[in-house]
Design a protein around this motif. Structure first.
Motif, PDB file in Angstrom:
ATOM      1  N   HIS A  29       0.940  -1.195  -0.022  1.00 31.31           N
ATOM      2  CA  HIS A  29      -0.027   0.024  -0.140  1.00 31.31           C
ATOM      3  C   HIS A  29       0.913   1.248  -0.056  1.00 31.31           C
ATOM      4  N   HIS A  84      -3.396   9.546   1.345  1.00 33.54           N
ATOM      5  CA  HIS A  84      -2.634   8.593   1.784  1.00 33.54           C
ATOM      6  C   HIS A  84      -1.460   8.997   2.946  1.00 33.54           C
ATOM      7  N   TRP A 133     -13.149   6.650   0.116  1.00 34.21           N
ATOM      8  CA  TRP A 133     -12.828   6.867   1.363  1.00 34.21           C
ATOM      9  C   TRP A 133     -13.983   7.020   2.363  1.00 34.21           C
ATOM     10  N   ASP A 167      -9.412   4.300   4.259  1.00 36.72           N
ATOM     11  CA  ASP A 167      -9.322   4.005   3.022  1.00 36.72           C
ATOM     12  C   ASP A 167      -9.952   2.809   2.585  1.00 36.72           C
ATOM     13  N   HIS A 171      -7.307  -2.293  -2.311  1.00 38.83           N
ATOM     14  CA  HIS A 171      -5.858  -2.544  -2.079  1.00 38.83           C
ATOM     15  C   HIS A 171      -5.540  -2.294  -0.588  1.00 38.83           C
TER      16      HIS A 171
HETATM   17 MN    MN Z   1      -5.030   3.425  -0.635  1.00 40.70          MN
END
Ligand code: MN
Length: 203
Positions: A29, A84, A133, A167, A171
């Motif tokens: 990630h 992120h 998100w 998130d 992934h």
């Molecule tokens: Mn992500």
């Protein structure tokens, strides 16, 4: 954060969030997904020296001022980089538990308690269709809201201050939780850094 953008180091080890978030997921990630957002953002901005001194948060808050040919790239990869960068600092080892201080009081005022707050947050995370998100944000009136953003859209673009955010792209959880996003969301409460959330709320 300004051009040239760099991948920030994680503020803890890849395995620090185990067993809730596994080390392999964190490595991929951070080292692959986040790194790619940074690389693609730089590839876009290199074409436009006139915005190379601009803060990323300003670009995202004023996307209409970003040159049209890179606006989509800044929205997606710039949003990805900002989201992120925040996300890593919203989590930590020895975290979790309940919110405290002024933030806890505000949550209690607006939701009547932590259970109702967590329930709405989990419901919004479960029902987000596709990738995106879920955020607890503070609006310009100082009120809290739980919102969904699609893809890498960021609360900054809506004049909202992110307090915590999860998130829910596959992934972020698929290696460990497979298709069961709800289990990931429940486990995620164990790594939320409420101390930092309080600092953001009070800023
Ligand atoms: Mn992500």
């Amino acid at each position: 954060m300004k051009y040239p953008f760099e991948l920030p180091s994680l503020p803890y080890a890849f395995e620090a969030l185990e067993p809730h978030i596994d080390a392999t997921t964190m490595q991929i990630h951070h080292g692959k997904h986040h790194a790619t957002y940074v690389a693609k953002l730089n590839e876009a901005i290199v074409k436009h020296p006139e915005i190379q001194d601009m803060e990323l948060s300003r670009m995202l808050a004023n996307l209409q001022d970003v040159p049209e040919d890179i606006r989509g790239a800044v929205r997606n990869h710039g949003g990805g980089h900002l989201n992120h960068s925040l996300f890593w600092t919203m989590m930590g080892p020895d975290a979790g538990g309940d919110p405290s201080g002024n933030l806890a009081q505000k949550i209690s005022e607006q939701w009547g308690g932590g259970d109702a707050f967590r329930g709405e947050f989990e419901q919004k995370a479960a029902t987000l269709f596709g990738s995106g998100w879920v955020w607890l944000v503070k609006n310009e009136q100082g009120e809290l809201q739980i919102i969904q953003t699609m893809n890498q859209d960021t609360p900054i673009s809506m004049r909202l201050l992110p307090i915590i955010g999860i998130d829910v792209w596959e992934h972020a959880y698929y290696l460990k939780y497979r298709n069961v996003r709800a289990d990931y969301v429940k486990a995620w409460w164990n790594v939320v850094d409420w101390k930092k959330a309080e600092e953001r709320f009070m800023s």
